[in-house]
Design an enzyme around this catalytic site. Structure first.
Site, PDB file in Angstrom:
ATOM      1  N   ILE A   1     -27.219 -39.885 -22.897  1.00  0.00           N
ATOM      2  CA  ILE A   1     -27.968 -40.653 -24.843  1.00  0.00           C
ATOM      3  C   ILE A   1     -27.728 -41.660 -24.326  1.00  0.00           C
ATOM      4  CG2 ILE A   1     -27.513 -38.886 -26.656  1.00  0.00           C
ATOM      5  CD1 ILE A   1     -26.710 -36.604 -24.691  1.00  0.00           C
TER       6      ILE A   1
ATOM      7  N   SER B   1     -22.960 -41.346 -13.921  1.00  0.00           N
ATOM      8  CA  SER B   1     -23.414 -42.209 -14.507  1.00  0.00           C
ATOM      9  C   SER B   1     -23.446 -43.388 -13.278  1.00  0.00           C
ATOM     10  CB  SER B   1     -23.065 -42.805 -15.447  1.00  0.00           C
ATOM     11  OG  SER B   1     -21.625 -43.331 -15.980  1.00  0.00           O
TER      12      SER B   1
ATOM     13  N   PHE C   1     -19.328 -41.494 -26.736  1.00  0.00           N
ATOM     14  CA  PHE C   1     -20.334 -40.318 -25.733  1.00  0.00           C
ATOM     15  C   PHE C   1     -19.116 -39.654 -24.496  1.00  0.00           C
ATOM     16  CE2 PHE C   1     -24.434 -40.632 -27.470  1.00  0.00           C
ATOM     17  CZ  PHE C   1     -24.701 -41.608 -27.230  1.00  0.00           C
TER      18      PHE C   1
ATOM     19  N   SER D   1     -21.617 -30.907 -30.307  1.00  0.00           N
ATOM     20  CA  SER D   1     -22.889 -30.293 -29.593  1.00  0.00           C
ATOM     21  C   SER D   1     -22.961 -28.536 -30.355  1.00  0.00           C
ATOM     22  CB  SER D   1     -22.444 -29.900 -28.356  1.00  0.00           C
ATOM     23  OG  SER D   1     -23.053 -28.767 -27.672  1.00  0.00           O
TER      24      SER D   1
ATOM     25  N   TYR E   1     -15.621 -26.346 -22.982  1.00  0.00           N
ATOM     26  CA  TYR E   1     -16.577 -27.229 -22.707  1.00  0.00           C
ATOM     27  C   TYR E   1     -16.789 -27.315 -24.332  1.00  0.00           C
ATOM     28  CZ  TYR E   1     -20.493 -30.041 -24.437  1.00  0.00           C
ATOM     29  OH  TYR E   1     -21.019 -30.390 -24.806  1.00  0.00           O
TER      30      TYR E   1
ATOM     31  N   LYS F   1     -15.273 -29.546 -28.615  1.00  0.00           N
ATOM     32  CA  LYS F   1     -16.383 -29.592 -29.292  1.00  0.00           C
ATOM     33  C   LYS F   1     -16.056 -29.747 -30.711  1.00  0.00           C
ATOM     34  CE  LYS F   1     -18.664 -32.006 -26.752  1.00  0.00           C
ATOM     35  NZ  LYS F   1     -18.579 -34.478 -26.586  1.00  0.00           N
TER      36      LYS F   1
ATOM     37  N   PHE G   1     -28.664 -30.869 -30.582  1.00  0.00           N
ATOM     38  CA  PHE G   1     -28.753 -29.667 -29.782  1.00  0.00           C
ATOM     39  C   PHE G   1     -29.476 -29.858 -28.115  1.00  0.00           C
ATOM     40  CE2 PHE G   1     -29.053 -26.276 -33.314  1.00  0.00           C
ATOM     41  CZ  PHE G   1     -28.291 -26.917 -34.152  1.00  0.00           C
ATOM     42  N   ASN G   2     -30.785 -29.275 -28.632  1.00  0.00           N
ATOM     43  CA  ASN G   2     -31.088 -29.774 -26.595  1.00  0.00           C
ATOM     44  C   ASN G   2     -31.725 -30.805 -26.363  1.00  0.00           C
ATOM     45  OD1 ASN G   2     -29.946 -26.589 -27.049  1.00  0.00           O
ATOM     46  ND2 ASN G   2     -30.486 -27.370 -24.879  1.00  0.00           N
TER      47      ASN G   2
ATOM     48  N   ASP H   1     -25.347 -17.421 -22.043  1.00  0.00           N
ATOM     49  CA  ASP H   1     -26.572 -18.154 -22.764  1.00  0.00           C
ATOM     50  C   ASP H   1     -26.092 -17.601 -24.574  1.00  0.00           C
ATOM     51  OD1 ASP H   1     -27.502 -20.082 -21.090  1.00  0.00           O
ATOM     52  OD2 ASP H   1     -28.822 -19.025 -20.226  1.00  0.00           O
TER      53      ASP H   1
END
Ligand code: WQD
Length: 339
Positions: free
Chosen positions: A13, A37, A82, A126, A151, A155, A180-181, A300
């Site tokens: 991103i 990265s 980020f 997130s 994680y 946030k 979101f995704n 999930d």
């Protein structure tokens, strides 16, 4: 033109946001230690924009090293932060690493903001901060449920840290953006998502299967209480997400914000199921995918998608792309990176 520090600027991103910031007239500098990265991303950004972005290869948990960025760049007017570890599964396995890295780097950024009087911060948050939300679509006022992972907890904690910082230091602006995704790639296919080989996110799994790097996709659960039994998510194209960061920075630099602490949902408000996402890939790319229906994946949430009206009204942001654009650009990028 205003100079913006983008931490994690060589990430997925971050790199797309550097491109959008440059396209909108900002001067930029990056800080990235290439943990997740690669330095070649900077060549891609130069190919797209003509600009060679300077990157500081350092660990933001090292305050002395981080201070050097601001000593070298006294004209930094804003920061988009980020840089963080973001693998949900890894965070369950290594919680202390996630708290030390994600919160330590944020605290160092805040220390430098105060010392060097950098007044504007955009924080990468997130939708996972919501946990299993009771209402859909979620709005910025939807209360946090229990974090599903360390994680997600980092946030939630990061946002609370910023709220308290903004309460004390009222001349500083802190904006949290709840993604979101994110998925898809730049139209040029010069930059995109470069996951490690054990990518777990759906879209890189789909394109990795289509290119032959993976044997098949397993749909994690088709017995959920949704229209086709598979989980529903709000997939947002990375370039729409990048532009939301540019608009958020313009919002605070131009002094359009009434409050010095704001939160925005960044999704497109369209819930797409796993099976629908797979169908979209096959339709737009005319490529048949090998997938099987498998058991649910622990952690999930059944469904989550955004109400993004607040970003539309206050930031003037509108998403321009949909799941077909995501699957088309993700596939173009996958083919180029495997040439
Ligand atoms: C999406 C859907 C899976 C792979 C996470 C983080 C979020 C953000 C994005 C960092 C789910 C299903 C997936 C596969 C599948 N990360 N799936 N087979 O879990 O919604 O979000 O990544 O910012 O914070 O929580 O994304 O892409 O992993 O999964 O069926 O091989 O696809 O079960 O329903 P998720 P995802």
């Amino acid at each position: 033109m205003a100079k913006i520090l983008v931490t994690g600027g060589c990430g997925y991103i971050g790199s797309h946001t550097l491109v959008d910031l440059i396209d909108n007239g900002f001067e930029v500098v990056s800080a990235d230690n290439f943990h997740n990265s690669h330095v070649s991303v900077l060549d891609g950004i130069k190919e797209i924009t003509g600009k060679q972005v300077k990157n500081y290869n350092l660990n933001l948990c090292d305050l002395a090293a981080t201070r050097q960025i601001f000593i070298d760049n006294p004209d930094i007017e804003g920061i988009i932060h980020f840089a963080a570890l973001k693998a949900v599964g890894e965070s369950v396995d290594k919680p202390l690493l996630y708290f030390q890295n994600n919160l330590g780097s944020l605290l160092n950024i805040l220390e430098c903001m105060k010392e060097f009087e950098v007044k504007n911060l955009i924080f990468s948050s997130s939708c996972s901060a919501y946990g299993n939300a009771d209402e859909l679509p979620v709005t910025e006022n939807t209360p946090f449920k229990e974090a599903e992972s360390p994680y997600a907890r980092t946030k939630q904690m990061g946002e609370h840290i910023l709220e308290d910082f903004a309460k004390k230091y009222t001349s500083y602006n802190c904006i949290s953006l709840r993604y979101f995704n994110p998925a898809g790639a730049h139209e040029s296919a010069i930059i995109g998502e470069s996951p490690t080989n054990n990518a777990s996110n759906l879209v890189p799994v789909v394109t990795g299967t289509a290119i032959g790097k993976r044997a098949k996709i397993t749909v994690f659960g088709t017995d959920y209480d949704t229209r086709d039994g598979s989980c529903i998510r709000d997939y947002i194209h990375v370039m729409d997400l990048a532009n939301a960061h540019t608009k958020a920075m313009q919002f605070v630099i131009e002094g359009k914000n009434e409050n010095n602490s704001e939160v925005f949902n960044l999704g497109i408000g369209a819930g797409v199921s796993v099976l629908e996402a797979i169908d979209a890939f096959e339709k737009v790319n005319k490529v048949k995918l090998n997938y099987e229906l498998g058991p649910r994946r622990a952690g999930d949430v059944v469904a989550i998608y955004a109400n993004f009206e607040k970003a539309a009204q206050l930031l003037g942001w509108q998403p321009k792309r949909n799941i077909e654009d995501i699957m088309r650009t993700a596939w173009e990028w996958e083919k180029v990176r495997n040439e």
